[in-house]
Write a protein that holds these residues in place. Structure first.
Motif, short mmCIF file in Angstrom:
data_model
loop_
_atom_site.label_atom_id
_atom_site.label_comp_id
_atom_site.label_asym_id
_atom_site.label_seq_id
_atom_site.Cartn_x
_atom_site.Cartn_y
_atom_site.Cartn_z
N GLN A 17 0.83 -1.19 0.00
CA GLN A 17 0.00 0.00 0.00
C GLN A 17 0.88 1.26 0.00
O GLN A 17 1.88 1.34 0.71
N LYS A 18 0.49 2.26 -0.79
CA LYS A 18 1.22 3.50 -0.86
C LYS A 18 0.92 4.36 0.37
O LYS A 18 -0.16 4.27 0.96
N ALA A 19 1.89 5.20 0.71
CA ALA A 19 1.73 6.06 1.88
C ALA A 19 2.56 7.32 1.68
O ALA A 19 3.46 7.37 0.84
N ILE A 20 2.24 8.32 2.46
CA ILE A 20 2.97 9.58 2.47
C ILE A 20 3.57 9.76 3.86
O ILE A 20 2.86 9.67 4.87
N VAL A 21 4.87 9.99 3.90
CA VAL A 21 5.58 10.16 5.17
C VAL A 21 6.03 11.62 5.27
O VAL A 21 6.56 12.18 4.31
N ARG A 22 5.80 12.21 6.43
CA ARG A 22 6.20 13.60 6.67
C ARG A 22 6.99 13.67 7.98
O ARG A 22 6.58 13.09 8.99
#
Length: 340
Positions: free
Chosen positions: A275-280
């Motif tokens: 699954q794709k994700a965005i990390v900040r």
């Protein structure tokens, strides 16, 4: 009067017809937009969890296993948290014990080699003496043999004496030759044993010299040096003794990073591998970094054992980009992207 009443009735009827028309229009509009109503009912809150950056690969720097010299002492150590390159020396261990051992064994080697040389000379001298004795016994044997042959015309007493002398010479010659063979076997074994001693000392010295470079601990990869903490929470420092095989430091590679996070059991079905994700970064929230789920835990466990009712699963995300701003141990937020 009747005309006016009729007029009012017609007016009321027109107003009712207009209201009915407006209601029908609103109903028709609402019936034509069921998707918006459905979307409002199925809308979900974005899944965002807090995590920590760690290196995908980390190399442990262990104390060399040099059992012959016992514990080792640190004489120099690189600064904790410094960026290092592959091949850089980060820790130096004291070579005094090994150097002393090498000097002692080299002295023993000289003594053992001198003993071997002396043994070879002494054996050569003994062999020469034995060979000389054999030549003398061979001459005596030949003489007694001639005397025995020439005594056949003499008296029986003389022939018996000559026969005994010949047997005595034969036995002496046999003993001399046997002694020479035995001496050769003994000498070969003595030489072999002494040579083994010499070779063993040479191997000890060679092994000690091979151990000297191991006292300079080098990092095999690029990364950040993280010194190990000892009892009391203090980092390894100059003067500390380190046990063989123990970890002295870690060097995580910063080129490939991952995130360790935790998903509550209620949201477990919303997360899957790949699954794709965005990390900040918490320190840089305006910059997004692409990531994807690389692994999910198989066991549900409490997130905090002080609060055992809140359970979930461990999740790891692999960052798809490499950035110098990503450092191990930093806190991040992970937004899991769900299919529309």
């Amino acid at each position: 009067m009747n005309r006016r009443r009729l007029y009012n009735v017609k007016k009321i009827g027109l107003l009712g017809l207009l209201v009915a028309l407006i209601l029908c229009t609103q109903t028709a509009c609402q019936g034509n937009n069921p998707r918006e109503e459905g979307e409002e009912k199925t809308a979900k809150t974005p899944l965002v969890e807090t995590g920590e950056l760690v290196a995908v690969r980390s190399k442990a720097l262990l104390t060399p296993d040099l059992r012959r010299w016992g514990n080792l002492r640190v004489t120099w150590v690189e600064e904790h948290g410094k960026e290092v390159l592959a091949g850089d020396s980060v820790i130096q261990l004291d070579p005094a014990d090994i150097t002393k051992y090498i000097l002692e064994r080299e002295t023993q080697l000289e003594s053992a080699q001198a003993s071997l040389d002396k043994m070879l000379i002494n054996q050569a001298n003994r062999d020469s003496e034995t060979e000389s004795t054999i030549r003398s016994d061979e001459a005596t044997y030949e003489l007694r043999k001639l005397e025995l042959e020439s005594s056949r015309f003499e008296s029986e007493r003389t022939r018996k004496i000559k026969g005994l002398e010949f047997e005595q010479a034969t036995i002496a010659l046999r003993i001399s030759r046997l002694r020479l063979e035995i001496n050769k076997i003994v000498n070969e074994n003595d030489i072999k044993i002494q040579k083994i001693k010499v070779e063993q000392i040479k191997k000890d010295i060679e092994m000690a010299w091979e151990a000297v470079p191991m006292l300079t601990v080098r990092t095999p990869v690029d990364g950040i040096l993280q010194l190990e903490r000892r009892r009391g929470g203090q980092l390894i420092k100059v003067g500390d003794e380190v046990w063989r095989g123990n970890r002295m430091a870690m060097v995580p590679e910063l080129k490939h990073m991952k995130v360790r996070t935790f998903v509550n059991e209620n949201d477990f079905l919303r997360v899957y591998k790949g699954q794709k994700a965005i990390v900040r970064l918490d320190a840089l929230p305006e910059v997004p970094f692409e990531a994807e789920v690389s692994s999910m835990g198989l066991f549900c466990h409490p997130r905090d054992y002080n609060n055992p009712r809140q359970k979930g699963f461990d999740v790891e995300l692999k960052l798809l980009v490499s950035d110098e701003r990503l450092k191990t141990g930093m806190t991040v937020s992970c937004e899991f992207l769900e299919d529309e």
